[in-house]
Design a protein around this motif. Sequence first.
Motif, PDB file in Angstrom:
ATOM      1  N   GLY A 144      49.711   7.766  72.672  1.00 21.77           N
ATOM      2  CA  GLY A 144      48.634   8.474  73.349  1.00 21.77           C
ATOM      3  C   GLY A 144      49.019   8.909  74.750  1.00 21.77           C
ATOM      4  O   GLY A 144      48.785  10.054  75.148  1.00 21.77           O
ATOM      5  N   GLY A 145      49.612   8.010  75.511  1.00 23.73           N
ATOM      6  CA  GLY A 145      50.046   8.332  76.872  1.00 23.73           C
ATOM      7  C   GLY A 145      51.120   9.396  76.894  1.00 23.73           C
ATOM      8  O   GLY A 145      51.100  10.305  77.727  1.00 23.73           O
ATOM      9  N   GLU A 146      52.061   9.287  75.964  1.00 24.10           N
ATOM     10  CA  GLU A 146      53.139  10.279  75.894  1.00 24.10           C
ATOM     11  C   GLU A 146      52.584  11.664  75.565  1.00 24.10           C
ATOM     12  O   GLU A 146      52.948  12.658  76.188  1.00 24.10           O
ATOM     13  CB  GLU A 146      54.158   9.871  74.834  1.00 24.10           C
ATOM     14  CG  GLU A 146      55.324  10.826  74.709  1.00 24.10           C
ATOM     15  CD  GLU A 146      56.230  10.474  73.548  1.00 24.10           C
ATOM     16  OE1 GLU A 146      56.432  11.324  72.664  1.00 24.10           O
ATOM     17  OE2 GLU A 146      56.750   9.332  73.532  1.00 24.10           O
ATOM     18  N   ALA A 204      49.038   5.388  65.419  1.00 24.77           N
ATOM     19  CA  ALA A 204      49.977   6.068  66.312  1.00 24.77           C
ATOM     20  C   ALA A 204      49.878   7.580  66.142  1.00 24.77           C
ATOM     21  O   ALA A 204      49.881   8.333  67.119  1.00 24.77           O
ATOM     22  CB  ALA A 204      51.402   5.585  66.027  1.00 24.77           C
ATOM     23  N   SER A 205      49.769   8.015  64.891  1.00 26.53           N
ATOM     24  CA  SER A 205      49.711   9.455  64.603  1.00 26.53           C
ATOM     25  C   SER A 205      48.498  10.096  65.270  1.00 26.53           C
ATOM     26  O   SER A 205      48.589  11.177  65.860  1.00 26.53           O
ATOM     27  CB  SER A 205      49.648   9.678  63.086  1.00 26.53           C
ATOM     28  OG  SER A 205      48.603   8.904  62.507  1.00 26.53           O
ATOM     29  N   ALA A 206      47.353   9.427  65.185  1.00 25.58           N
ATOM     30  CA  ALA A 206      46.128   9.948  65.802  1.00 25.58           C
ATOM     31  C   ALA A 206      46.222   9.904  67.322  1.00 25.58           C
ATOM     32  O   ALA A 206      45.733  10.805  68.018  1.00 25.58           O
ATOM     33  CB  ALA A 206      44.921   9.148  65.316  1.00 25.58           C
ATOM     34  N   ALA A 207      46.862   8.860  67.868  1.00 21.15           N
ATOM     35  CA  ALA A 207      46.973   8.730  69.323  1.00 21.15           C
ATOM     36  C   ALA A 207      47.787   9.882  69.926  1.00 21.15           C
ATOM     37  O   ALA A 207      47.441  10.409  70.983  1.00 21.15           O
ATOM     38  CB  ALA A 207      47.607   7.384  69.681  1.00 21.15           C
ATOM     39  N   TYR A 208      48.879  10.291  69.254  1.00 18.63           N
ATOM     40  CA  TYR A 208      49.644  11.448  69.723  1.00 18.63           C
ATOM     41  C   TYR A 208      48.729  12.664  69.842  1.00 18.63           C
ATOM     42  O   TYR A 208      48.740  13.389  70.839  1.00 18.63           O
ATOM     43  CB  TYR A 208      50.777  11.785  68.742  1.00 18.63           C
ATOM     44  CG  TYR A 208      52.038  10.981  68.918  1.00 18.63           C
ATOM     45  CD1 TYR A 208      52.799  11.070  70.087  1.00 18.63           C
ATOM     46  CD2 TYR A 208      52.492  10.149  67.904  1.00 18.63           C
ATOM     47  CE1 TYR A 208      53.964  10.339  70.237  1.00 18.63           C
ATOM     48  CE2 TYR A 208      53.659   9.407  68.044  1.00 18.63           C
ATOM     49  CZ  TYR A 208      54.397   9.504  69.212  1.00 18.63           C
ATOM     50  OH  TYR A 208      55.539   8.780  69.360  1.00 18.63           O
TER      51      TYR A 208
END
Length: 466
Positions: A17-19, A319-323
């Motif tokens: 998410g941060g990236e 992780a996929s959703a956070a991106y």
Amino acid sequence: MAQNNHFDVIVIGSGPGGEGAAMGLTKAGLNVAIIEKESSVGGGCTHWGTIPSKALRHAVSRIIEFNNNPLFCKNNTSLHSTFSNILGHAKTVIDKQTRLRQGFYDRNECELLFGTAHFIDAHTVGVTQQDGTVDIYTADKFVIATGSRPYRPADVNFNDERIYDSDSILSLAHDPRHIIIYGAGVIGCEYASIFRGLGVKTDLINTRDRLLAFLDNEVSDALSYHFWNSGVVIRNDETYEKIESTEEGVIIHLQSGKKMKADCLLYANGRTGNTDALKLEAVGLQADSRGQLKVNTNYQTDIEHVYAVGDVIGYPSLASAAYDQGRFVAQAITQGQAQNHLIEDIPTGIYTIPEISSVGKTEQELTAAKVPYEVGRSSFKHLARAQIAGKDIGSLKILFHRETKEILGIHCFGERAAEIIHIGQAIMEQKGEANTIEYFVNTTFNYPTMAEAYRVAALNGLNRLF
């Protein structure tokens, strides 16, 4: 004091998410810093979660594949490895991912600040170094992307050398003969596959009445059967009363009166948002009992210049959703509102052995909603590619509307399920007549492939109509 201590946006946390947020913001020309409490970037996803567990799973599944292949099993030879040995493979993948992600920040001139962040006031954060010194930075806006960590109940002693959570299990130095896994969610089931695949006696304690109850029932049942068939002992509907450690092992006392003993215990029951160290009260925010923050459609918290993405805002905690959320919050900050939003049907990928993936509705959801659906099935054992690869365990199931033939759900169990699912997902995302099961009959697939399962399942389903 750092030379440049004011930024347009400060992002706290360098996980997915941060990236995603930092890259979107820097590419839009903003002056951005990202704060990371660990010594390298990537967050929990890279260092303790997604990447290492999937690397471990891959190594174990290849060992199983070798040992089950008659070509390699002449003279009764077989491969054996231990958890501590295959951890080396996971570490090489983590290092590659870390170097890759570090390069993103360097190329995009996003300033990396290492240390633990906390708010001082509405526009100021302190970053505490390992030696205790605190650097002060200010920003117009903030993005909280601090992720989550394994939930640790107060009555379980995680300092004990026999008791682990899903982070600390990656530092398991000895090789247990018997492990108890408490919690049969996605993480618990994945680690049950890994340890059982290495020949470790595995007891899986499920606090619910069935494994992964959010899955289609047939898929959940298939996983239960394969666990049972491989020797995993599953205890459903159980809750611990106390966990004690002795010189001989760890003993878990269940509220049902049962007792179980093993060399070590992995506690994998729930996660908590990483907000407790942020001193949110200084900015006027308060997290809920699970450490999570509420946000609106632009990922704004109750404080309009503070945004949040990823695990720290709860569902879907992927992780996929956070991106994607990171990219959307960058749009919200630079353009006034997010131009995109998460797709409605987010695919689920579960890296057990065999793998599971699904998208859309389950049979039980469609039945409850009284939707007239039909089922198309394809068994992997009938596919030439699966026979060639010796991967004949598994199946693909397509749920579609009887009248419109619209695809309503896809459920896959077996090798490469998380890859195979995306073919069906791409068609499901189309609008109108483009989203029908007939696409799979009217298109030509490479042969032999696992993708051919869609054609077989579509024909099977259409043949059921009358």
